[in-house]
Design a protein around this motif. Structure first.
Motif: not given
Length: 343
Positions: A168-174, A270-278
């Protein structure tokens, strides 16, 4: 008198070959050390009359680094950057005379660098750089003594859990990357997720490297080429993208066969917009970890993964082994609770 007290300790002043021989002077902290060295020199002359103590090496540590770069480092892909870093290290340590440089000096230097905020991982890297310089100079016969850093241990680094993206995170990032103004970023990310390539390897792809269902990565960290199979859809997407944006759309790039232009900043945005925390220190490398993790989770072979990722050591690839569905499955049957039928 051959041994006398001086301001800095005890000085040995002898002519081991007699009056016609060369005079040798050396100072030691204690009289016992001075006496021991004098006996050693006299014994050497008795065994081999033509023997004489080795001459002082007047070269500075930075001189050795320059020799290393001239004869070896200049041929490495990152040689110029490593040379610059090594010279900075020499300057920070006071650029000692090469034959007086010791492991203690480097240990003091790295302890100070840790206090200044550098990570143990970075210091291990600097340690490895300088140790490699001496090893190569020994091989090239430009250094006659032992490697002064041979016995100095690197810092032990606590392994961190490798993070990866779920489906789901991959889909959101792409999805966010597809919305970017940069036309290259989404497809570069898909190449990384499909092949385990590093961002730089994917971004530098040329159209001649993608053919017959395989991408040949040539500008690699290990300097060894590797081929990774890809789907027909991805190969078609790369060819289509090249026709629309490749070569002529690379602006400052002079290589007409380049498929992509720079897109690192667009990925970060794009990563920032996806709000994924790394985890700290991970950005584009999360794509490589994600490929490797899903490869093993889906039943992939660890040896095959080593070849795909281009790891020189299997130990590096084994970091993903715990994700295998078969990893340590025996624990379910062989633990004492299971044997007692209590759980």
């Amino acid at each position: 008198m051959t041994i006398k007290a001086v301001r800095t300790g005890w000085q040995v002043n002898i002519q081991p070959g007699g009056r016609s021989g060369k005079r040798v002077k050396k100072t030691f902290p204690t009289k016992a050390e001075a006496l021991a060295w004098e006996r050693h020199i006299q014994a050497k002359v008795q065994e081999t009359p033509e023997w004489s103590p080795p001459k002082k090496d007047q070269r500075k540590l930075s001189d050795l680094v320059d020799i290393w770069y001239r004869h070896h480092g200049s041929g490495l892909r990152a040689g110029a950057d490593t040379h610059r870093r090594l010279l900075a290290m020499c300057a920070a340590m006071g650029d000692p005379r090469s034959d007086l440089f010791t492991a203690d000096q480097f240990a003091e230097y790295r302890a100070q660098r840790i206090v200044e905020g550098l990570t143990p991982n970075n210091m291990n890297r600097e340690h490895a750089y300088l140790r490699a310089v001496f090893n190569e100079l020994i091989r090239l016969n430009h250094w006659k003594k032992d490697n002064p850093l041979k016995k100095l241990r690197a810092f032990k680094i606590q392994e961190r859990e490798l993070s990866y993206l779920a489906k789901a995170q991959i889909a959101r990032l792409l999805d966010e990357l597809e919305k970017a103004q940069n036309p290259h970023v989404a497809l570069i990310a898909k190449v990384c997720l499909s092949t385990g390539a590093r961002w730089g390897e994917a971004e530098a792809l040329r159209i001649t490297q993608a053919r017959s269902g395989v991408i040949q990565f040539v500008q690699t960290k290990s300097s060894k080429a590797r081929g990774v199979p890809i789907t027909k859809d991805l190969e078609a997407a790369l060819k289509k993208h090249y026709k629309a944006h490749g070569g002529h759309d690379n602006n400052a790039e002079s290589d007409d066969e380049r498929i992509f232009a720079t897109a690192y900043s667009a990925f970060r945005d794009g990563l920032k917009r996806s709000e994924l925390k790394l985890p700290a220190g991970q950005l584009t490398h999360i794509l490589r970890h994600t490929f490797a993790s899903h490869f093993i989770i889906n039943g992939g072979n660890i040896l095959a993964l080593q070849k795909v990722l281009g790891h020189q050591s299997l130990a590096m690839t084994m970091r993903y082994a715990h994700l295998s569905p078969e990893h340590l499955q025996e624990t379910r049957q062989l633990n004492p609770i299971s044997a007692l039928n209590l759980g």
